[in-house]
Design a protein around this motif. Structure first.
Motif, mmCIF file in Angstrom:
data_model
loop_
_atom_site.group_PDB
_atom_site.id
_atom_site.type_symbol
_atom_site.label_atom_id
_atom_site.label_comp_id
_atom_site.label_asym_id
_atom_site.label_seq_id
_atom_site.Cartn_x
_atom_site.Cartn_y
_atom_site.Cartn_z
ATOM 1 N N LYS A 1 0.845 -1.212 0.000
ATOM 2 C CA LYS A 1 0.000 0.000 0.000
ATOM 3 C C LYS A 1 0.879 1.262 0.000
ATOM 4 N N VAL A 2 2.005 1.206 0.700
ATOM 5 C CA VAL A 2 2.912 2.373 0.704
ATOM 6 C C VAL A 2 3.431 2.602 -0.710
ATOM 7 N N ALA A 3 3.816 1.523 -1.377
ATOM 8 C CA ALA A 3 4.316 1.661 -2.759
ATOM 9 C C ALA A 3 3.220 2.236 -3.662
ATOM 10 N N ILE A 4 1.965 1.816 -3.457
ATOM 11 C CA ILE A 4 0.848 2.335 -4.273
ATOM 12 C C ILE A 4 0.654 3.823 -3.982
ATOM 13 N N MET A 5 0.676 4.212 -2.703
ATOM 14 C CA MET A 5 0.477 5.632 -2.354
ATOM 15 C C MET A 5 1.581 6.492 -2.951
ATOM 16 N N ARG A 6 2.791 5.968 -2.960
ATOM 17 C CA ARG A 6 3.906 6.724 -3.551
ATOM 18 C C ARG A 6 3.662 6.953 -5.042
ATOM 19 N N ASN A 7 3.186 5.900 -5.701
ATOM 20 C CA ASN A 7 2.941 6.037 -7.147
ATOM 21 C C ASN A 7 1.804 7.020 -7.424
ATOM 22 N N VAL A 8 0.755 7.000 -6.590
ATOM 23 C CA VAL A 8 -0.366 7.940 -6.782
ATOM 24 C C VAL A 8 0.130 9.369 -6.625
ATOM 25 N N GLU A 9 0.941 9.633 -5.612
ATOM 26 C CA GLU A 9 1.457 10.998 -5.387
ATOM 27 C C GLU A 9 2.295 11.449 -6.588
ATOM 28 N N LYS A 10 3.138 10.546 -7.059
ATOM 29 C CA LYS A 10 4.015 10.905 -8.197
ATOM 30 C C LYS A 10 3.166 11.193 -9.427
ATOM 31 N N MET A 11 2.190 10.321 -9.684
ATOM 32 C CA MET A 11 1.354 10.445 -10.895
ATOM 33 C C MET A 11 0.555 11.761 -10.860
ATOM 34 N N LEU A 12 -0.007 12.075 -9.700
ATOM 35 C CA LEU A 12 -0.825 13.304 -9.600
ATOM 36 C C LEU A 12 0.032 14.553 -9.774
ATOM 37 N N ALA A 13 1.223 14.549 -9.171
ATOM 38 C CA ALA A 13 2.108 15.721 -9.293
ATOM 39 C C ALA A 13 2.494 15.923 -10.753
ATOM 40 N N GLU A 14 2.761 14.806 -11.416
ATOM 41 C CA GLU A 14 3.152 14.844 -12.840
ATOM 42 C C GLU A 14 1.962 15.339 -13.678
ATOM 43 N N ALA A 15 0.781 14.780 -13.380
ATOM 44 C CA ALA A 15 -0.404 15.099 -14.218
ATOM 45 C C ALA A 15 -0.771 16.580 -14.112
ATOM 46 N N MET A 16 -0.634 17.135 -12.873
ATOM 47 C CA MET A 16 -1.041 18.538 -12.708
ATOM 48 C C MET A 16 0.123 19.495 -12.885
ATOM 49 N N GLN A 17 1.323 18.932 -13.035
ATOM 50 C CA GLN A 17 2.546 19.745 -13.195
ATOM 51 C C GLN A 17 2.664 20.769 -12.070
ATOM 52 N N ASP A 18 2.129 20.398 -10.910
ATOM 53 C CA ASP A 18 2.298 21.292 -9.765
ATOM 54 C C ASP A 18 2.070 20.524 -8.471
ATOM 55 N N PRO A 19 3.131 20.110 -7.780
ATOM 56 C CA PRO A 19 2.976 19.339 -6.548
ATOM 57 C C PRO A 19 2.083 20.039 -5.522
ATOM 58 N N GLU A 20 2.074 21.399 -5.582
ATOM 59 C CA GLU A 20 1.286 22.135 -4.584
ATOM 60 C C GLU A 20 -0.206 21.859 -4.714
ATOM 61 N N GLU A 21 -0.641 21.362 -5.889
ATOM 62 C CA GLU A 21 -2.090 21.154 -6.099
ATOM 63 C C GLU A 21 -2.552 19.760 -5.673
ATOM 64 N N VAL A 22 -1.594 18.853 -5.371
ATOM 65 C CA VAL A 22 -1.969 17.449 -5.119
ATOM 66 C C VAL A 22 -2.849 17.331 -3.875
ATOM 67 N N GLY A 23 -2.489 18.035 -2.799
ATOM 68 C CA GLY A 23 -3.260 17.925 -1.545
ATOM 69 C C GLY A 23 -4.710 18.312 -1.740
ATOM 70 N N ALA A 24 -4.924 19.435 -2.397
ATOM 71 C CA ALA A 24 -6.308 19.928 -2.590
ATOM 72 C C ALA A 24 -7.119 18.927 -3.410
ATOM 73 N N LEU A 25 -6.498 18.375 -4.434
ATOM 74 C CA LEU A 25 -7.245 17.407 -5.281
ATOM 75 C C LEU A 25 -7.589 16.158 -4.480
ATOM 76 N N LEU A 26 -6.639 15.673 -3.670
ATOM 77 C CA LEU A 26 -6.909 14.450 -2.893
ATOM 78 C C LEU A 26 -8.000 14.698 -1.849
ATOM 79 N N ARG A 27 -7.965 15.893 -1.228
ATOM 80 C CA ARG A 27 -9.008 16.207 -0.225
ATOM 81 C C ARG A 27 -10.369 16.253 -0.892
ATOM 82 N N THR A 28 -10.428 16.890 -2.079
ATOM 83 C CA THR A 28 -11.697 16.956 -2.820
ATOM 84 C C THR A 28 -12.181 15.543 -3.135
ATOM 85 N N MET A 29 -11.232 14.697 -3.461
ATOM 86 C CA MET A 29 -11.597 13.345 -3.906
ATOM 87 C C MET A 29 -12.158 12.498 -2.753
#
Ligand SMILES: CC[C@@H](CC(=O)C(=O)O)C(=O)O
Ligand SMILES: [Zn+2]
Length: 339
Positions: free
Chosen positions: A306-334
């Protein structure tokens, strides 16, 4: 608590709010050892003689036998040596889009600064060190250039025994051996590594506190793109329960390792390591192995997966939005109010 022979005075050891059970201490020939390693549970192995050839690696010996190359030390005003990955700073730039470029560069505090030093200077500074001085921690990967004497000892490690463990447990390749020479009182704060680790204690004693990967939620690691990736945000020695309330659910295991002990730190297990009295300094050598091939996934999946999966999700989201600062807000919304 399980400790090595000549155990340090247990009353001197720091007290914690969370329960700490003993890590089993077993002779390396005990069949339970391989059962524990197979199930990725920590165990202190005695009698392996894995680094018996290094039992003489005290400061005087290292000073004479590590050659005259430069070695990496970390210097800290406090006692914490929290790993800071400089490479992550370049990666943050590479994943960030044009719209983040005009954002002011985020300032990161480096708890310890690294610098090159000759082993003779390091040894002198350790001998002369007194309370209140900057703390030092030599952390250097061993290689064929590590000095003739040390290399000769390295060759005489129990490679037959450790390679048999590597094969039996289907670990990947040995990435490297990190030589660690630290002052009593030095702390490597709670973090996990993505490698299997046979941690050999050579001189002095270290108190090792471990938590299973399932306690990820209680240890609030920095985001994967942060220079403190894999490091916990919490300070076990100065807990902030307002910011990190789930620290109250921590339940760890511990061992004090001494000369000749080898602690198996399973991949993705959290560990907090302190050099403890009575010796003035400690010498350790770890054996880091890459993870083995995943093979057939069994369900329910395990904590470390599960840790490996969470790491991949964080990496993928940061890459997709091209802004690590936006990952938290998107995950909270989700997740908030939905799962
Ligand atoms: C890296 C330093 C640390 C050991 C450790 O974290 C590891 O071997 O993974 C320690 O002994 O202070
Ligand atoms: Zn580690």
């Amino acid at each position: 608590m399980s400790t090595s022979r000549n155990e340090p005075d247990q009353c001197n050891l720091r007290k914690y709010d969370f329960p700490l059970d003993d890590i089993p201490r077993l002779n390396c020939m005990d069949p339970q050892v391989d059962e524990l390693i197979k199930s990725k549970k920590p165990v202190v192995l005695t009698g392996s003689n894995l680094v018996g050839a290094a039992s003489k690696w005290d400061l005087d010996y290292l000073e004479k036998n590590m050659g005259n190359g430069d070695f990496t030390i970390f210097v800290s005003k406090g006692n914490q040596f929290k790993f800071f990955d400089e490479k992550k700073l370049a990666e943050i730039d590479s994943v960030s889009g044009a719209h983040t470029k005009n954002r002011p560069q985020k300032e990161y505090i480096r708890p310890a600064k690294s610098c090159p030093i000759k082993i003779q200077d390091f040894a002198k500074r350790v001998r002369e060190w007194k309370d209140g001085d900057e703390r030092l921690y030599l952390q250097q990967a061993l290689s064929s250039t590590s000095g003739a004497g040390v290399v000769q000892d390295f060759i005489r490690f129990r490679w037959d025994w450790v390679t048999a463990k590597q094969k039996l447990h289907n670990w990947g390749k040995l990435t490297y051996n990190l030589l660690l020479v630290g002052l009593e009182g030095n702390v490597t704060p709670c973090h996990y590594d993505e490698q299997e680790n046979l941690f050999a204690q050579i001189h002095g004693h270290k108190r090792c506190i471990l938590f299973p990967p399932e306690q990820f939620g209680c240890l609030y690691p920095h985001p994967v793109w942060h220079p403190h990736d894999r490091q916990s945000q919490v300070d076990l020695d100065n807990p902030d329960y307002d910011r990190f309330p789930k620290m109250r659910d921590l339940h760890g295991v511990q061992a004090v390792v001494g000369p000749g002990d080898v602690l198996y730190i399973p991949i993705y297990w959290w560990h907090h390591i302190e050099s403890v009295k009575p010796e003035k300094y400690t010498v350790s050598l770890n054996f880091w192995y890459k993870a083995g091939p995943v093979g057939q996934v069994e369900y329910p999946i395990k904590g470390y997966q599960k840790v490996a999966i969470m790491r991949n999700v964080e990496k993928m989201l940061a890459e997709a939005m091209q802004d690590p600062e936006e990952v938290g807000a998107l995950l909270r919304t989700m997740v908030q109010g939905r799962f």
